[in-house]
Motif scaffolding. Sequence first.
Motif, PDB file in Angstrom:
ATOM      1  N   LYS A 151       0.859  -1.182   0.000  1.00 17.02           N
ATOM      2  CA  LYS A 151       0.000   0.000   0.000  1.00 17.02           C
ATOM      3  C   LYS A 151       0.895   1.232   0.000  1.00 17.02           C
ATOM      4  N   GLU A 203      -6.858   1.399   5.705  1.00 17.74           N
ATOM      5  CA  GLU A 203      -6.687   0.216   4.862  1.00 17.74           C
ATOM      6  C   GLU A 203      -7.342  -1.020   5.479  1.00 17.74           C
ATOM      7  N   SER A 207      -3.384   5.545   8.783  1.00 19.99           N
ATOM      8  CA  SER A 207      -3.207   4.862   7.504  1.00 19.99           C
ATOM      9  C   SER A 207      -3.591   3.395   7.622  1.00 19.99           C
ATOM     10  N   TRP A 226      -6.440  -2.397   8.220  1.00 17.72           N
ATOM     11  CA  TRP A 226      -5.412  -3.201   8.880  1.00 17.72           C
ATOM     12  C   TRP A 226      -5.567  -2.977  10.378  1.00 17.72           C
TER      13      TRP A 226
END
Length: 252
Positions: free
Chosen positions: A12, A130, A126, A132
């Motif tokens: 990513k 995503e 971030s 995560w």
Amino acid sequence: MSAAPFAKGGGKSIQPTSSFAGDDGSADPELAALMAGHAAGTTPLRDVVARLAATRVLVPVLAELGAVEETPDGLHVDKEAAAGVVALEAPDGRRALPVFTSVASMAAWRADARPVPVEAPRAALSAVSEDWALLVVDPGGPVTVLVPRPAVWALAQGREWRPALVPGADGPTVDPEVASAVTVAAAPVQHVVRAHAEPGRKAEVAVVLALDPGLDRAGLDAVLAQVNARLGASDVISERVDSLELRIGAAR
């Protein structure tokens, strides 16, 4: 925690900030000391996360990934982008963003990774964007710290992380707010006699249910499904508990 249980994959992109012109790439001494204390069992993870919130971390960017590369520890790297940040896969299948305290710790993990300096809360944001769930700090050592999902969310939102488990006289216990949220969510379900929370065996928090006797399998499954749904709808539980397990206790 060693880095071995994590597998790499999923490139990513992340954009650096411009406020680190004078950064020499060394680790924050206070964060390093707290991580060492956590590894030794003398510093709670909450203190590590609190310092992390005020610290610069380095996010690794890999310029090129082979189609199927195998690391010396037997993990596989999947090629999904020509350049980008690499997600690690935790043993439970969740994705984690690796971040590093220093250029040296990143080089020990992978020499060809390019460090991108960002504030830790921005790295957490971030990861959340995503989908995560986790952060892994210094997965190549010398000390590795896994930051759980609720702490990542708190970092991303600029909030203080309040763990679901707190120290007690006889060991960890469930924070009163979390324990109350579990009872409020589970107790009203039909056939639940009582419900309480305690530290889990396989998950962070266990929800222990005392049920009416005589339920057949279909009835038990229906009760557990309703309890799960109500637990999942609780803001307190979703924000503060990393993982849950359900256990059936004695009705007494």
